[in-house]
Design a protein around this motif. Structure first.
Motif, mmCIF file in Angstrom:
data_model
loop_
_atom_site.group_PDB
_atom_site.id
_atom_site.type_symbol
_atom_site.label_atom_id
_atom_site.label_comp_id
_atom_site.label_asym_id
_atom_site.label_seq_id
_atom_site.Cartn_x
_atom_site.Cartn_y
_atom_site.Cartn_z
ATOM 1 N N LEU A 135 0.833 -1.206 0.000
ATOM 2 C CA LEU A 135 0.000 0.000 0.000
ATOM 3 C C LEU A 135 0.866 1.255 0.000
ATOM 4 C CD1 LEU A 135 -2.872 1.128 0.160
ATOM 5 C CD2 LEU A 135 -2.671 1.084 2.652
ATOM 6 N N LEU A 136 1.936 1.250 0.820
ATOM 7 C CA LEU A 136 2.844 2.399 0.853
ATOM 8 C C LEU A 136 3.524 2.595 -0.505
ATOM 9 C CD1 LEU A 136 4.592 2.079 4.336
ATOM 10 C CD2 LEU A 136 3.038 3.870 3.580
ATOM 11 N N CYS A 137 3.935 1.487 -1.128
ATOM 12 C CA CYS A 137 4.615 1.585 -2.429
ATOM 13 C C CYS A 137 3.695 2.215 -3.469
ATOM 14 C CB CYS A 137 5.063 0.196 -2.889
ATOM 15 S SG CYS A 137 6.505 -0.415 -2.019
ATOM 16 N N PHE A 138 2.446 1.729 -3.551
ATOM 17 C CA PHE A 138 1.531 2.212 -4.584
ATOM 18 C C PHE A 138 1.005 3.615 -4.297
ATOM 19 C CE2 PHE A 138 1.239 -2.339 -5.629
ATOM 20 C CZ PHE A 138 1.406 -2.259 -7.008
ATOM 21 N N ILE A 152 5.781 5.032 -5.417
ATOM 22 C CA ILE A 152 5.672 5.005 -6.884
ATOM 23 C C ILE A 152 5.244 6.360 -7.441
ATOM 24 C CG2 ILE A 152 4.381 3.995 -8.809
ATOM 25 C CD1 ILE A 152 4.520 1.323 -7.370
ATOM 26 N N PRO A 153 4.233 7.062 -6.859
ATOM 27 C CA PRO A 153 3.913 8.407 -7.365
ATOM 28 C C PRO A 153 5.079 9.385 -7.262
ATOM 29 C CG PRO A 153 2.099 7.571 -6.058
ATOM 30 C CD PRO A 153 3.226 6.597 -5.880
ATOM 31 N N ILE A 154 5.859 9.292 -6.176
ATOM 32 C CA ILE A 154 7.009 10.193 -6.037
ATOM 33 C C ILE A 154 8.039 9.908 -7.126
ATOM 34 C CG2 ILE A 154 8.992 10.747 -4.579
ATOM 35 C CD1 ILE A 154 7.202 10.421 -2.159
ATOM 36 N N LEU A 155 8.358 8.625 -7.314
ATOM 37 C CA LEU A 155 9.332 8.263 -8.353
ATOM 38 C C LEU A 155 8.817 8.645 -9.739
ATOM 39 C CD1 LEU A 155 10.480 4.763 -7.025
ATOM 40 C CD2 LEU A 155 11.725 6.933 -6.928
ATOM 41 N N LYS A 156 7.527 8.470 -9.967
ATOM 42 C CA LYS A 156 6.928 8.846 -11.259
ATOM 43 C C LYS A 156 7.043 10.355 -11.492
ATOM 44 C CE LYS A 156 4.210 8.193 -14.898
ATOM 45 N NZ LYS A 156 4.630 7.434 -16.098
ATOM 46 N N SER A 157 6.803 11.137 -10.426
ATOM 47 C CA SER A 157 6.899 12.590 -10.551
ATOM 48 C C SER A 157 8.330 13.023 -10.839
ATOM 49 C CB SER A 157 6.393 13.244 -9.258
ATOM 50 O OG SER A 157 6.546 14.637 -9.317
ATOM 51 N N THR A 175 9.234 18.255 -7.330
ATOM 52 C CA THR A 175 10.445 17.576 -6.859
ATOM 53 C C THR A 175 11.298 18.500 -6.001
ATOM 54 O OG1 THR A 175 10.440 16.207 -8.858
ATOM 55 C CG2 THR A 175 12.490 16.311 -7.594
ATOM 56 N N LEU A 176 11.487 19.746 -6.469
ATOM 57 C CA LEU A 176 12.245 20.709 -5.673
ATOM 58 C C LEU A 176 11.554 20.987 -4.337
ATOM 59 C CD1 LEU A 176 13.237 23.235 -8.493
ATOM 60 C CD2 LEU A 176 14.763 21.681 -7.263
ATOM 61 N N TRP A 177 10.242 21.073 -4.398
ATOM 62 C CA TRP A 177 9.427 21.300 -3.203
ATOM 63 C C TRP A 177 9.637 20.158 -2.203
ATOM 64 C CZ3 TRP A 177 3.486 20.422 -3.849
ATOM 65 C CH2 TRP A 177 2.829 20.668 -2.655
#
Length: 299
Positions: free
Chosen positions: A29-32, A36-41, A279-281
């Motif tokens: 659940l944490l990954c999805f 994953i959204p952070i890495l995608k961004s 990402t900078l944020w």
């Protein structure tokens, strides 16, 4: 010596398998939902990506970051964000401490007052934004009506449309929403203070300020560290109040990093650049959290 089971699996391995089985749903659940959204961004921030080329984005390296850092809008939004966070967390902490000290005293109706104080915290942020927009409304809002009735204002003020007052209006709304959480957490910390220490200090002749400084504050140190860090993170990423009450205006006076990222991604439709801002944020927030923890961590 570790006992080997009949099928060659030790107790330790069985425990690890059981632990992994129990934790797997939460980790997935944490990954999805987070990783994953952070890495995608972060991945999208290195592409020239918009709605017109979603299926065929063009890799442009650090161009998005270069544009973000040189255009000035990011620095302006960063200043607005830091100003807002410092003001709201400082005011919230002082008022929360005063309110928790009041609620920690014995008086008639204390339980009822504690319940009433919690009401703003259970109101959704969107409802809070709409409620305070009505209160700050220039023509028929409650704020202008009260201030004109008691003679503080001579004519109606356009609170959320005034470049000098819009940020103040958002801070007031955020304070009303978040103060109960700060006060409740500090109150919980105060109630864990051994009364024997307070009584001993009183017998030794300590006044209320000395009791607060030498007993209450030291015992609340960890609580203060936690609640102020939560408040910093919560307000650093605050979006609903700003977007609903001011949409970043007037004259970009309430354009925070959250608003700027949304405007760039979903209004200007420059998703790659918006991802670079996000990402900078995120990096800035992680640095602030690390510094804050470092400064307040006991050695």
């Amino acid at each position: 010596m570790e006992r080997i089971l009949r099928h060659g699996i030790s107790e330790r391995i069985k425990d690890k398998i059981f632990l992994i089985t129990i934790l797997s749903p939460a980790l997935l659940l944490l990954c999805f939902s987070i990783f994953i959204p952070i890495l995608k961004s972060v991945y999208m921030s290195f592409f020239d990506l918009s709605l017109t080329n979603m299926t065929n984005p063009v890799f442009n390296g650090l161009k998005n970051y270069q544009e973000v850092l040189t255009e000035g809008a990011f620095l302006h939004a960063f200043k607005i964000t830091v100003t807002y966070v410092m003001l709201i967390v400082s005011i919230q902490f002082v008022l929360g401490m005063l309110l928790s000290l009041l609620l920690n005293k014995e008086f008639r109706g204390r339980r009822v007052l504690r319940s009433i104080v919690l009401i703003p915290w259970i109101v959704p942020t969107i409802v809070v934004a709409l409620l305070w927009m009505w209160i700050f409304q220039a023509d028929y809002g409650l704020m202008n009506y009260v201030l004109m009735k008691i003679g503080i204002l001579a004519e109606p003020t356009k609170w959320v449309a005034d470049p000098n007052l819009a940020l103040v209006a958002v801070i007031v709304a955020a304070l009303w929403r978040q103060l109960p959480f700060m006060a409740t957490m500090l109150l919980a910390g105060m109630q864990s203070i051994p009364q024997e220490l307070v009584e001993a200090g009183t017998i030794d002749g300590a006044n209320k300020w000395q009791l607060f400084r030498h007993i209450t504050l030291p015992f609340l140190k960890n609580v203060i560290k936690t609640v102020t860090l939560v408040a910093i993170i919560e307000n650093f990423k605050m979006f609903p109040l700003f977007w609903i009450m001011t949409a970043g205006g007037p004259m970009n006076k309430t354009t925070t990093l959250a608003v700027l990222s949304y405007q760039t991604s979903f209004i200007e439709l420059d998703i790659g650049k918006g991802a670079a801002i996000g990402t900078l944020w995120l990096i800035i927030l992680m640095i602030i959290s690390a510094i804050y923890n470092k400064l307040l961590t006991e050695k």
